[in-house]
Motif scaffolding. Structure first.
Motif, PDB file in Angstrom:
ATOM      1  N   GLU A  28     -14.097  13.163  14.059  1.00 63.24           N
ATOM      2  CA  GLU A  28     -12.644  13.279  14.028  1.00 63.24           C
ATOM      3  C   GLU A  28     -11.968  11.916  13.974  1.00 63.24           C
ATOM      4  N   THR A  29     -12.539  10.937  14.671  1.00 58.00           N
ATOM      5  CA  THR A  29     -11.906   9.612  14.780  1.00 58.00           C
ATOM      6  C   THR A  29     -12.302   8.684  13.640  1.00 58.00           C
ATOM      7  N   LEU A  30     -13.555   8.725  13.231  1.00 55.31           N
ATOM      8  CA  LEU A  30     -14.040   7.873  12.139  1.00 55.31           C
ATOM      9  C   LEU A  30     -14.171   8.725  10.881  1.00 55.31           C
ATOM     10  N   ARG A  31     -13.157   8.657  10.036  1.00 58.77           N
ATOM     11  CA  ARG A  31     -13.148   9.458   8.816  1.00 58.77           C
ATOM     12  C   ARG A  31     -12.924   8.580   7.604  1.00 58.77           C
ATOM     13  N   ASP A  32     -13.763   8.755   6.601  1.00 54.17           N
ATOM     14  CA  ASP A  32     -13.624   8.022   5.338  1.00 54.17           C
ATOM     15  C   ASP A  32     -13.620   6.515   5.549  1.00 54.17           C
ATOM     16  N   GLY A  33     -14.371   6.062   6.567  1.00 54.24           N
ATOM     17  CA  GLY A  33     -14.473   4.632   6.809  1.00 54.24           C
ATOM     18  C   GLY A  33     -13.325   4.034   7.609  1.00 54.24           C
ATOM     19  N   TRP A  34     -12.403   4.878   8.073  1.00 51.83           N
ATOM     20  CA  TRP A  34     -11.231   4.406   8.810  1.00 51.83           C
ATOM     21  C   TRP A  34     -11.265   4.925  10.240  1.00 51.83           C
ATOM     22  N   LEU A  35     -10.854   4.061  11.173  1.00 52.24           N
ATOM     23  CA  LEU A  35     -10.660   4.476  12.562  1.00 52.24           C
ATOM     24  C   LEU A  35      -9.265   5.080  12.688  1.00 52.24           C
ATOM     25  N   HIS A  36      -9.216   6.357  13.024  1.00 55.41           N
ATOM     26  CA  HIS A  36      -7.932   7.038  13.232  1.00 55.41           C
ATOM     27  C   HIS A  36      -7.525   6.838  14.686  1.00 55.41           C
ATOM     28  N   SER A  37      -6.490   6.025  14.900  1.00 61.28           N
ATOM     29  CA  SER A  37      -6.135   5.577  16.252  1.00 61.28           C
ATOM     30  C   SER A  37      -5.520   6.675  17.106  1.00 61.28           C
ATOM     31  N   GLY A  38      -4.910   7.680  16.469  1.00 68.16           N
ATOM     32  CA  GLY A  38      -4.160   8.668  17.237  1.00 68.16           C
ATOM     33  C   GLY A  38      -2.777   8.189  17.613  1.00 68.16           C
ATOM     34  N   ASP A  39      -2.444   6.939  17.306  1.00 71.30           N
ATOM     35  CA  ASP A  39      -1.119   6.393  17.575  1.00 71.30           C
ATOM     36  C   ASP A  39      -0.241   6.532  16.336  1.00 71.30           C
ATOM     37  N   MET A  40       1.012   6.837  16.558  1.00 77.85           N
ATOM     38  CA  MET A  40       1.970   6.952  15.470  1.00 77.85           C
ATOM     39  C   MET A  40       2.736   5.644  15.335  1.00 77.85           C
ATOM     40  N   GLY A  41       2.854   5.176  14.101  1.00 75.17           N
ATOM     41  CA  GLY A  41       3.551   3.904  13.880  1.00 75.17           C
ATOM     42  C   GLY A  41       4.214   3.872  12.522  1.00 75.17           C
ATOM     43  N   LYS A  42       4.820   2.733  12.212  1.00 75.14           N
ATOM     44  CA  LYS A  42       5.442   2.548  10.898  1.00 75.14           C
ATOM     45  C   LYS A  42       5.441   1.063  10.547  1.00 75.14           C
ATOM     46  N   PHE A  43       5.436   0.757   9.268  1.00 71.05           N
ATOM     47  CA  PHE A  43       5.582  -0.606   8.761  1.00 71.05           C
ATOM     48  C   PHE A  43       7.055  -0.903   8.505  1.00 71.05           C
ATOM     49  N   ASP A  44       7.468  -2.160   8.703  1.00 76.40           N
ATOM     50  CA  ASP A  44       8.768  -2.571   8.185  1.00 76.40           C
ATOM     51  C   ASP A  44       8.550  -3.303   6.865  1.00 76.40           C
ATOM     52  N   SER A  45       9.623  -3.771   6.264  1.00 73.58           N
ATOM     53  CA  SER A  45       9.521  -4.378   4.931  1.00 73.58           C
ATOM     54  C   SER A  45       8.763  -5.702   4.943  1.00 73.58           C
ATOM     55  N   ASP A  46       8.563  -6.306   6.133  1.00 73.73           N
ATOM     56  CA  ASP A  46       7.823  -7.555   6.235  1.00 73.73           C
ATOM     57  C   ASP A  46       6.357  -7.330   6.599  1.00 73.73           C
ATOM     58  N   GLY A  47       5.955  -6.063   6.739  1.00 73.43           N
ATOM     59  CA  GLY A  47       4.570  -5.780   7.077  1.00 73.43           C
ATOM     60  C   GLY A  47       4.283  -5.741   8.562  1.00 73.43           C
ATOM     61  N   TYR A  48       5.331  -5.846   9.400  1.00 76.43           N
ATOM     62  CA  TYR A  48       5.141  -5.716  10.845  1.00 76.43           C
ATOM     63  C   TYR A  48       5.035  -4.228  11.200  1.00 76.43           C
ATOM     64  N   ILE A  49       4.226  -3.956  12.209  1.00 77.92           N
ATOM     65  CA  ILE A  49       3.912  -2.576  12.583  1.00 77.92           C
ATOM     66  C   ILE A  49       4.597  -2.237  13.900  1.00 77.92           C
ATOM     67  N   TYR A  50       5.195  -1.063  13.960  1.00 76.85           N
ATOM     68  CA  TYR A  50       5.919  -0.601  15.143  1.00 76.85           C
ATOM     69  C   TYR A  50       5.304   0.709  15.622  1.00 76.85           C
ATOM     70  N   LEU A  51       5.058   0.820  16.938  1.00 77.28           N
ATOM     71  CA  LEU A  51       4.612   2.083  17.503  1.00 77.28           C
ATOM     72  C   LEU A  51       5.806   3.024  17.613  1.00 77.28           C
ATOM     73  N   VAL A  52       5.657   4.220  17.067  1.00 80.71           N
ATOM     74  CA  VAL A  52       6.685   5.244  17.183  1.00 80.71           C
ATOM     75  C   VAL A  52       6.434   6.081  18.427  1.00 80.71           C
ATOM     76  N   ASP A  53       5.169   6.345  18.669  1.00 83.85           N
ATOM     77  CA  ASP A  53       4.781   7.121  19.837  1.00 83.85           C
ATOM     78  C   ASP A  53       3.359   6.738  20.166  1.00 83.85           C
ATOM     79  N   ARG A  54       3.041   6.764  21.456  1.00 85.43           N
ATOM     80  CA  ARG A  54       1.671   6.471  21.838  1.00 85.43           C
ATOM     81  C   ARG A  54       0.816   7.703  21.659  1.00 85.43           C
ATOM     82  N   LYS A  55      -0.455   7.550  21.932  1.00 86.79           N
ATOM     83  CA  LYS A  55      -1.342   8.701  21.891  1.00 86.79           C
ATOM     84  C   LYS A  55      -0.705   9.828  22.689  1.00 86.79           C
ATOM     85  N   LYS A  56      -0.940  11.005  22.238  1.00 87.90           N
ATOM     86  CA  LYS A  56      -0.287  12.171  22.833  1.00 87.90           C
ATOM     87  C   LYS A  56      -0.428  12.164  24.352  1.00 87.90           C
TER      88      LYS A  56
END
Length: 515
Positions: free
Chosen positions: A385-413
């Motif tokens: 469930e966590t390691l799929r297609d070579g990617w670690l699925h963090s379970g954390d929700m986030g978003k990129f801004d236009s400069d490539g900085y990452i923001y957490l929207v919500d922590r793990k459930k």
């Protein structure tokens, strides 16, 4: 096995002993181990484990506060090809029993302080053949000092970079601890990345008081060891001792949660100490409140660097130069972010269909790179469930801004961060549900001035039953670690539910989430 030698954590210990032989590797309560002595201790202990019958990739469990011996246990596994399984010294007996019986170690190392706890559960620890006590050993255990004396510092073993070096347990969103399998290859890559981000060198002195059973403190120590710097250990978080150590030992780097930084700056004698040697504080576990950051910058200068990650893998950093609370709107916005990817780490943010999200569109944070886990021990379903297609699925929700900085929207459930510790509400709820008077329960985090967040239980009692808040909290302390237990309990007649019948935590947080 590979066709040629590979660089492992054992290689790092050997390289440091060869090139920085007499320089300090570890400093604890007045005792110093040089890099040569540290390697020798690790080899002796690895040899001793072999004489007790341990073979390659078998587990040694350890339950200890920060001290030289926990580092030696790690080193012995790294040198001998064994696996260190760490146990939080804050855990309650049922939690310790679960982890030992899941990791199945043949050797359990514990500090004298925990003799009573281990004695109470040892009959149920069926895999353990040798109980080894740091300090005065009871009659059913052997002394750590006596064991290590049986070892030979000429010991050597073949270790592959794909070997597991440690299993570090972290609670999953289901509340059951999961053993994260970490390899030599991954931890070498982690050491190199963190060392680069800290700009560490042989003359640096890092102070660690976060527990070494956690991946955070262990990774910080690896980053320091990558360039053969000295690691100073404290058993606990003691603000005045930390201030004194920074001054007297000319500490250059340390690692804390924001709540610890606040307690340090709030100490009444903070201005009595010379902290000018400190050039970096790596913080994690939570964002730095802007008011606290301003105080820290005023007192210490531009020293703050945030790292985001989890036991399964890390890879995002908010660098020193991004900590500008008095900059323009863009600078201030970045303070709410967790930063940009480490060099060599790929990060994606994807929607529920697995497609990349647009700028400012929330989705799940995925990471890919050499420092990710191998998988979960004894838990193939969670691994898939966590390691799929070579990617670690963090379970954390986030978003990129236009400069490539990452923001957490919500922590793990449902995760609560209190004093730098991750607490999963499901685990606390399961403990509460074991109280006879409880019909329904929901656990949420509420803002707390000292700890960042505190655990709050909202409880519906069974009809005709009675229990006080103190009863619920005391009951929980028999099942889970004290820091996970509710700090407050609110009793309600009924808990709101979704159409599916599940408890509606959105409504509960709205109604009962005020500090």
């Amino acid at each position: 096995m590979s066709n040629g030698p590979s660089f492992t954590l054992a290689s790092l210990l050997e390289s440091n002993a060869r090139n920085y032989s007499d320089a300090p590797a570890l400093v604890f309560e007045g005792k110093t181990l040089s890099h040569t002595e540290y390697l020798a201790q690790g080899k002796r202990l690895a040899s001793a484990w072999t004489k007790l019958g341990l073979i390659r990739q078998e587990r040694v469990a350890v339950m200890s506060r920060n001290r030289l011996e926990i580092c030696e246990v790690y080193a012995a596994s790294e040198i001998g090809g064994f696996v260190t399984a760490t146990i939080s010294f804050r855990f309650a007996p049922p939690e310790v029993t679960y982890i030992v019986n899941d990791s199945l170690p043949r050797i359990l190392v514990f500090e004298e302080e925990f003799t009573g706890l281990i004695d109470g559960i040892r009959a149920s620890l069926t895999s353990v053949e040798h109980f080894v006590c740091i300090g005065n050993a009871p009659d059913w255990a052997v002394s750590y000092d006596d064991v290590i004396k049986t070892g030979d510092e000429s010991f050597s073993a073949i270790v592959e970079d794909t070997d597991i070096c440690s299993i570090i347990y972290t609670s999953g969103t289901t509340g059951r601890p999961k053993g994260v399998m970490l390899t030599h290859r991954g931890k070498v890559a982690c050491a190199q990345s963190i060392s680069s981000l800290m700009a560490a060198g042989p003359m640096d002195r890092i102070l660690l008081m976060m527990p070494m059973f956690h991946v955070g403190a262990k990774d910080m120590s690896l980053g320091q060891s990558w360039r053969a710097g000295a690691i100073h250990l404290h058993r606990d978080f003691d603000p005045e001792l930390i201030l004194r150590t920074i001054q007297d030992e000319r500490i250059t780097i340390t690692h804390m949660a924001p709540t610890m930084i606040q307690m340090l700056l709030d100490h009444p004698r903070v201005d009595d100490y010379d902290l000018s040697s400190l050039r970096m504080i790596v913080y994690s576990a939570a964002a730095m409140p802007t008011a606290l950051l301003r105080r820290g910058l005023a007192k210490l200068g531009p020293v703050f660097l945030q790292m985001y990650g989890q036991t399964e893998g890390s890879g995002i950093v908010l660098p020193i130069e991004a900590h500008l609370p008095d900059g323009d709107d863009r600078d201030r916005r970045r303070l709410q972010s967790i930063g940009i990817p480490f060099p060599g780490i790929l990060v994606r943010i994807v929607n529920e269909e697995g497609k990349d999200c647009a700028v400012d569109e929330p989705g799940e944070i995925l990471m890919r790179g050499p420092i990710m886990m191998k998988g979960y021990w004894n838990n193939s379903n969670a691994t898939l469930e966590t390691l799929r297609d070579g990617w670690l699925h963090s379970g954390d929700m986030g978003k990129f801004d236009s400069d490539g900085y990452i923001y957490l929207v919500d922590r793990k459930k449902d995760m609560i961060v209190s004093g730098g510790e991750n607490i999963y509400s499901r685990e606390v709820e399961e403990a509460i549900y074991q109280h006879d008077a409880v019909a329904n329960a929901a656990v949420i985090g509420v803002a707390d001035e000292k700890w960042g967040e505190a655990v709050r239980a909202v409880v519906q009692l069974r009809e005709g039953a009675s229990a006080s808040a103190a009863d619920i909290i005391t009951h929980c302390r028999t099942l889970i670690a004290g820091y996970k237990c509710p700090k407050s309990v609110i009793f309600v007649d009924d808990l709101p539910k979704l159409p599916s019948g599940k408890i509606n935590k959105i409504v509960i947080r709205k109604e009962h989430g005020t500090a």
